[in-house]
Design an enzyme around this catalytic site. Sequence first.
Site, mmCIF file in Angstrom:
data_model
loop_
_atom_site.group_PDB
_atom_site.id
_atom_site.type_symbol
_atom_site.label_atom_id
_atom_site.label_comp_id
_atom_site.label_asym_id
_atom_site.label_seq_id
_atom_site.Cartn_x
_atom_site.Cartn_y
_atom_site.Cartn_z
ATOM 1 N N SER A 1 36.412 7.046 0.218
ATOM 2 C CA SER A 1 37.392 8.037 0.600
ATOM 3 C C SER A 1 38.654 7.121 1.133
ATOM 4 O O SER A 1 39.896 8.075 0.169
ATOM 5 C CB SER A 1 37.289 8.860 1.008
ATOM 6 O OG SER A 1 37.480 8.850 2.234
ATOM 7 N N HIS B 1 34.671 6.597 -5.416
ATOM 8 C CA HIS B 1 35.243 7.153 -4.713
ATOM 9 C C HIS B 1 34.204 9.004 -5.614
ATOM 10 O O HIS B 1 35.009 9.855 -6.620
ATOM 11 C CB HIS B 1 36.484 7.726 -4.409
ATOM 12 C CG HIS B 1 36.469 8.844 -3.538
ATOM 13 N ND1 HIS B 1 37.735 9.294 -3.323
ATOM 14 C CD2 HIS B 1 35.616 9.312 -2.452
ATOM 15 C CE1 HIS B 1 37.923 9.580 -2.192
ATOM 16 N NE2 HIS B 1 36.918 10.090 -2.124
ATOM 17 N N GLU C 1 36.495 9.010 -8.734
ATOM 18 C CA GLU C 1 38.298 8.397 -8.567
ATOM 19 C C GLU C 1 36.964 6.675 -8.629
ATOM 20 O O GLU C 1 36.284 5.862 -7.765
ATOM 21 C CB GLU C 1 38.001 8.361 -7.445
ATOM 22 C CG GLU C 1 40.163 9.353 -7.206
ATOM 23 C CD GLU C 1 41.226 9.397 -6.206
ATOM 24 O OE1 GLU C 1 41.695 9.511 -6.519
ATOM 25 O OE2 GLU C 1 39.793 8.318 -4.741
ATOM 26 N N ASN D 1 43.400 11.145 -1.527
ATOM 27 C CA ASN D 1 43.421 11.713 -0.885
ATOM 28 C C ASN D 1 44.600 11.496 -0.149
ATOM 29 O O ASN D 1 45.367 11.966 0.651
ATOM 30 C CB ASN D 1 42.467 11.076 0.207
ATOM 31 C CG ASN D 1 41.053 11.905 0.253
ATOM 32 O OD1 ASN D 1 40.911 13.153 -0.537
ATOM 33 N ND2 ASN D 1 39.706 11.349 0.546
#
Length: 708
Positions: free
Chosen positions: A415, A436, A448, A486
């Site tokens: 991540s 991800h 992702e 993130n």
Amino acid sequence: MSDLVQLTKIDGIAVVTINNPPVNALSAAVSKGIADAVAQIEKDDTVIAVVFIGAGRTFIAGADIKEFGELTSGKIICRESLKPLLVRIEDLRVPVVMAIHGTAFGGGLELAMAGHYRIALPSAQVGQPEVKLGIIPGAAGTQRLPRLAGVAKAVEMCAEGAPVKAEDALKCGILDRLVEGDLLAAALALAREVLAKPAAKTRERNEKLGAPDRNAAIFAAARETARKKQRGLLAPLAAIDAVEAATTLPFEQGCQKEEELFTKCLFSDQSKALIHAFFGEREVAKIPDVPKETPTRGVNSVGIVGAGTMGGGIAMVFANAGIPVLLKETDQAALDRGLANIQKNYANSVKRGRFTQQYVEERRKLIWPTLDYGEFAGVDMVVEAVFESMALKKEVFGQLDRVCKPGAVLATNTSSLDIDEIASATGRPQSVIGTHFFSPANVMRLLEIVRGASTSKEVIATCMQLSKKLGKVGVLVGNCMGFVGNRMFGPYRREAQFLVEEGASVEAVDTALYDFGMAMGPLATGDLAGLDVGWRIRKEFRHLQKPGIRQPLIEDRLCESGRFGQKTGAGWYKYDENRKSSPDPQVADLIRQWTSEGGIAQREISAEEIVDRCIYTLVNEGARLLEEGIALRAVDIDIIYLNGYGFPAYRGGPMWYADTVGLKKVCERIREFQQRLGIWWEPAPLLQRLAEKGKTFAEFSSRQSAAT
Ligand code: 3H9
């Protein structure tokens, strides 16, 4: 006659074929073509019946959504109403049969309902999905549908927008007949069969419109459901109002009411945002330097390393798409735990009615446990889903490099970690890519896809294509700490914590963002994900923090006292045995104590400030990602936030929202925060430039796309 609509005659039956690939959208030109065909039929005494049919893969998927955008942005100034044309079709003196395959959605179903008979292939679907675009049916769908399907079904279809399978549509009266095989031949046969029967006009069929008492209960229940399940959305309530009008007003007046509501919805910010999201989801699949002709590698088997929460969820994603999975763990106990979790998740899906028992058993058989890397020798792709540690990931990729066949795609489910460093553990960095998944992997739509410096275009194209097969929205992003989602989420949650430190209560912060439309407040999200995850990462990277820069202090303290969130029964909130949250006065006391020790002044903070600080920090970081090229376009960021972070779809995503507010205003507010709060609030250079020029992120992105 236009190329888009052809009129032919077969043994006296006029056949109107709509041919506007790919989905036969009912554009102004198609409507004009249909109107021309109808005019000819009206004049031709030799026509004994009419069949409408779609060329290619579908009947009609609805009005042309692009034209709505042109209308609301002022590019075109008027749209001819479809309603009078539908009345003319309904008033034709000969039977009209609508032959449906693929989808009859939106305006497509509205056209179909103006026919006298509807025949369909069993694989067809019908629906009024307009609410998903923030609008309601605008061509009398809310008036004809209750007359065919009954009030309850019409309300459900117009307010929720879900597609209805042909078999169900037959049962509720939308369709008259299902046929296998040659649809046109069957439609012609039906037309001949009904020649002598008087054509029933849908708008004159009032027998299913129900009684006021029962209808009142249906509308009240529908409004309650809409307020709960489609929180914040205006269109579902407007759709219910419009169907209600069908039960209280004559057809023509009902249509007028529908028109008023339709126009109001169409020009709303919600509709613009939802239409942006519709096209955005399709746009992100287009990668400027990876053309759609790029060859792809077949993925017909997959290995997964790690049977923890993520690995298990990812195994289910592949199994659900019919792709066999080899699931690897380091020891039998971990493997058994992982398989038991998968079993439990599948059992829950059956309990909730999402899957049948048979479906689950078939999927479960596609997941094969293993303890041996050697078994990965034949798989087409491996997804590594081990603990977030660079050393461990590199070790796994070293192993994969030794056992996997040439050409296997090697994906990491990190991540945040550096894809290039992971790829360096192999002799084939061109085959290494980030995938991800978001937790729970078998539920969340976002994927992702992270491109490393050496990742080949073939591998990128393979993963983009695969994401669709897995039922995910794949968004390609560049390689940096936290990628897009993130990296933006970090500042967002940091700001939420600063607000708490400055005097806003935990609940006030979460409520303000929930009311803005987020699926959950940022602090409650932390509790759900586990506060210890970020705490561990912060500890690992603490040496990189610049001295003298304000850092959030409370979450680390909560973790130090064992409050990791839902899993420990306590975090920002306390939780009962069913994980139901309630405010924890102890946390409020601790916050007061810690902020007083830290010398942080307390004040009243408005909901507006909470929302602006949290959302604009997302926007500011998004602008940096855009300028750095980590995100390809503003819409990519929006799609990531809509599908992975619970951003309200009716606000279009953070970048679209900022464009809607106006970048000048956003930038001014950020500058105000910078003066008051300091370093974290430096406006991103791209945001400043666009604000000065009066431009939007969308305009910046379309210029970038044009330049490549
Ligand atoms: C409406 O009807 C209002 C009415 O009440 C009338 C009022 C007067 N328009 O999704 P895909 C494009 S509102 C324009 O990848 P799939 C799409 O952008 C409408 N374009 O294929 C894509 O373009 P590109 C109500 C449309 O097989 C290409 O077609 N109807 C439209 O995965 C292929 O689409 C809806 O909301 C459109 N209506 O799925 C239905 N539809 O290749 C919306 C598609 O350039 N559409 N495109 O990226 C869908 O749900 C799906 O497209 C469908 C096919 C299920 C039909």
